[in-house]
Design a protein around this motif. Sequence first.
Motif, PDB file in Angstrom:
ATOM      1  N   PRO A   1       0.790  -1.337  -0.044  1.00 15.23           N
ATOM      2  CA  PRO A   1       0.036  -0.223   0.069  1.00 15.23           C
ATOM      3  C   PRO A   1       0.818   1.219   0.034  1.00 15.23           C
ATOM      4  N   THR A   2       1.117   1.641  -1.232  1.00 17.43           N
ATOM      5  CA  THR A   2       2.080   2.833  -1.231  1.00 17.43           C
ATOM      6  C   THR A   2       1.410   3.964  -1.177  1.00 17.43           C
ATOM      7  N   ARG A   3       1.224   4.757   0.000  1.00 17.02           N
ATOM      8  CA  ARG A   3       0.460   5.846   0.386  1.00 17.02           C
ATOM      9  C   ARG A   3       1.332   6.836   1.179  1.00 17.02           C
ATOM     10  N   ALA A   4       0.968   8.046   1.218  1.00 19.00           N
ATOM     11  CA  ALA A   4       1.578   9.074   2.047  1.00 19.00           C
ATOM     12  C   ALA A   4       0.634   8.798   3.377  1.00 19.00           C
ATOM     13  N   VAL A   5       1.285   8.816   4.558  1.00 17.89           N
ATOM     14  CA  VAL A   5       0.698   8.622   5.905  1.00 17.89           C
ATOM     15  C   VAL A   5       0.796  10.107   6.418  1.00 17.89           C
ATOM     16  N   ILE A   6      -0.238  10.759   6.539  1.00 20.59           N
ATOM     17  CA  ILE A   6      -0.106  12.246   6.980  1.00 20.59           C
ATOM     18  C   ILE A   6      -0.939  12.160   8.412  1.00 20.59           C
ATOM     19  N   PHE A   7      -0.223  12.815   9.171  1.00 25.68           N
ATOM     20  CA  PHE A   7      -0.608  13.086  10.710  1.00 25.68           C
ATOM     21  C   PHE A   7      -0.832  14.728  10.924  1.00 25.68           C
ATOM     22  N   GLU A   8      -2.152  15.041  11.034  1.00 27.78           N
ATOM     23  CA  GLU A   8      -2.517  16.327  11.295  1.00 27.78           C
ATOM     24  C   GLU A   8      -3.171  16.425  12.819  1.00 27.78           C
ATOM     25  N   ASP A   9      -2.311  16.688  13.621  1.00 25.32           N
ATOM     26  CA  ASP A   9      -3.005  16.723  15.144  1.00 25.32           C
ATOM     27  C   ASP A   9      -3.707  15.168  15.467  1.00 25.32           C
ATOM     28  N   CYS A  10      -2.831  14.292  15.007  1.00 22.71           N
ATOM     29  CA  CYS A  10      -3.385  12.838  15.457  1.00 22.71           C
ATOM     30  C   CYS A  10      -3.083  12.552  16.786  1.00 22.71           C
ATOM     31  N   THR A  11      -4.014  12.271  17.313  1.00 24.34           N
ATOM     32  CA  THR A  11      -3.872  11.984  18.960  1.00 24.34           C
ATOM     33  C   THR A  11      -3.735  10.375  19.085  1.00 24.34           C
ATOM     34  N   VAL A  12      -2.498  10.278  20.043  1.00 24.06           N
ATOM     35  CA  VAL A  12      -2.280   8.717  20.264  1.00 24.06           C
ATOM     36  C   VAL A  12      -2.015   8.686  21.723  1.00 24.06           C
ATOM     37  N   PRO A  13      -2.860   7.711  22.566  1.00 20.26           N
ATOM     38  CA  PRO A  13      -2.781   7.382  23.920  1.00 20.26           C
ATOM     39  C   PRO A  13      -1.276   7.177  24.305  1.00 20.26           C
ATOM     40  N   ILE A  14      -0.805   7.777  25.386  1.00 22.19           N
ATOM     41  CA  ILE A  14       0.446   7.468  25.830  1.00 22.19           C
ATOM     42  C   ILE A  14       0.418   6.049  26.277  1.00 22.19           C
ATOM     43  N   THR A  15      -0.403   5.177  26.713  1.00 25.80           N
ATOM     44  CA  THR A  15      -0.301   3.823  26.714  1.00 25.80           C
ATOM     45  C   THR A  15      -0.111   2.967  25.660  1.00 25.80           C
ATOM     46  N   ASN A  16       0.007   3.737  24.356  1.00 25.79           N
ATOM     47  CA  ASN A  16       0.349   2.942  23.314  1.00 25.79           C
ATOM     48  C   ASN A  16       1.838   3.250  22.952  1.00 25.79           C
ATOM     49  N   ARG A  17       2.420   4.190  23.678  1.00 27.39           N
ATOM     50  CA  ARG A  17       4.153   4.292  23.772  1.00 27.39           C
ATOM     51  C   ARG A  17       4.755   3.103  24.028  1.00 27.39           C
ATOM     52  N   ILE A  18       5.629   2.294  23.049  1.00 29.39           N
ATOM     53  CA  ILE A  18       6.580   1.658  23.200  1.00 29.39           C
ATOM     54  C   ILE A  18       7.733   1.885  23.868  1.00 29.39           C
ATOM     55  N   GLY A  19       8.211   1.551  25.029  1.00 32.22           N
ATOM     56  CA  GLY A  19       9.268   1.909  25.847  1.00 32.22           C
ATOM     57  C   GLY A  19       9.183   2.942  26.296  1.00 32.22           C
ATOM     58  N   ALA A  20      10.306   3.490  27.205  1.00 28.48           N
ATOM     59  CA  ALA A  20      10.367   4.843  27.814  1.00 28.48           C
ATOM     60  C   ALA A  20      10.375   6.131  26.913  1.00 28.48           C
ATOM     61  N   GLU A  21       9.875   7.439  27.357  1.00 29.71           N
ATOM     62  CA  GLU A  21       9.864   8.330  26.574  1.00 29.71           C
ATOM     63  C   GLU A  21      11.383   8.652  26.220  1.00 29.71           C
ATOM     64  N   GLY A  22      11.595   8.893  24.898  1.00 34.27           N
ATOM     65  CA  GLY A  22      13.085   9.373  24.711  1.00 34.27           C
ATOM     66  C   GLY A  22      13.835   8.207  24.177  1.00 34.27           C
ATOM     67  N   GLN A  23      13.200   6.986  24.289  1.00 35.64           N
ATOM     68  CA  GLN A  23      13.806   5.889  23.762  1.00 35.64           C
ATOM     69  C   GLN A  23      13.491   5.444  22.399  1.00 35.64           C
ATOM     70  N   GLY A  24      12.541   5.963  21.881  1.00 36.72           N
ATOM     71  CA  GLY A  24      12.159   5.652  20.442  1.00 36.72           C
ATOM     72  C   GLY A  24      13.151   5.532  19.296  1.00 36.72           C
ATOM     73  N   PHE A  25      14.298   6.476  19.221  1.00 37.30           N
ATOM     74  CA  PHE A  25      15.167   6.294  18.493  1.00 37.30           C
ATOM     75  C   PHE A  25      15.965   4.979  18.472  1.00 37.30           C
ATOM     76  N   HIS A  26      16.302   4.767  19.673  1.00 37.18           N
ATOM     77  CA  HIS A  26      16.879   3.514  19.762  1.00 37.18           C
ATOM     78  C   HIS A  26      16.155   2.253  19.408  1.00 37.18           C
ATOM     79  N   ILE A  27      15.008   2.127  19.913  1.00 35.64           N
ATOM     80  CA  ILE A  27      14.175   1.110  19.550  1.00 35.64           C
ATOM     81  C   ILE A  27      14.280   1.079  17.843  1.00 35.64           C
ATOM     82  N   ALA A  28      13.985   2.118  17.262  1.00 38.76           N
ATOM     83  CA  ALA A  28      13.865   2.061  15.791  1.00 38.76           C
ATOM     84  C   ALA A  28      14.847   1.713  15.386  1.00 38.76           C
TER      85      ALA A  28
END
Length: 323
Positions: free
Chosen positions: A219-246
């Motif tokens: 599915p070749t699409r542009a994924v566009i986030f415009e004020d997209c709300t995501v619950p903190i409970t959906n965050r993987i790992g600790a805040e600031g750890q995202g780059f390391h996980i990626a």
Amino acid sequence: LLLLFIFSSSLPTNRGSVARFCVAMAWSGRFPMLLAPWFRFACCRHLALHRRGIASCIDPSVGLTEEQKEFQKVAFDFATREMAPHMAEWDQKEVFPVETMRRAALLGFGGIYIHPEVGGSGLSRLDTTIIFEALSTGCASTTAYMSIHNMCVWMIDTFGNEEQRHQFCPPLCSMEKFASYCLTEPGSGSDAASLLTSAKKSGDCYILNGSKVGWNSQPTRAVIFEDCTVPITNRIGAEGQGFHIAMSGLNGGRINIASCSLGAAHAAVVQTMEHISVRKQFGEPLAKNQFAPDAALDWVKCDHISTSSLSWQRWLPGWLLHG
């Protein structure tokens, strides 16, 4: 060259294997000087003289355990039956073969190196490369997506909390749901450190803004986030750890993609040999032409250097990543 003596006790005692090991080390980046033109020519020449047969060059099961050969065969059979007949159509019409991948998931290919307790197969990194290599002989693009899907599930399984693991991993392993790794931005390519997409904390949510892009027969699409709300409970790992996980995901993901390339190369070799056996010119198959067999053989043997180097790397990363 000293490395060859250090590892001499564990390497097969023939010069062809040593030459292929040198090429593997060069292309892995450990010894760039071994990529000098004279060295490549010497290796190509040596392997061309060393290998007299073709079938032995392209046997992907060499060195595998009996168990690995079994699931490799399952993957090859699935690729031949379910993927190869549709590969061209999928690519031309940009089809995302959802049902085919769900049938692959029934064989355990939706979460190959994911823990069984959350629906995965629990196999090793090495086992995973064997499966992706076999599947990509049927369709490299679809297998590449499956490798990305597996990588995403692994990140949740590895860095997520127990609630997240049991909520998200089972439907992903069955491919009831499909994962996406949103890395590439229109203006920054794959330079993960230069991404402009932002996530700002607001109460018990994050507000996302930015865009991503995809690729063909997926599915070749542009994924566009415009004020997209995501619950903190959906965050993987600790805040600031995202780059390391990626980046941890990409470390294994690159191995998976290399395995897909190896499988595609294997399929190309097999189809080439089949083609010159049946394609006729001047009333005879190309295989009987004075020049064609030698040219094809040289191509196969040079390709064998490439696939051999990838095969060596297929074993090394699994060890480096500790299964």
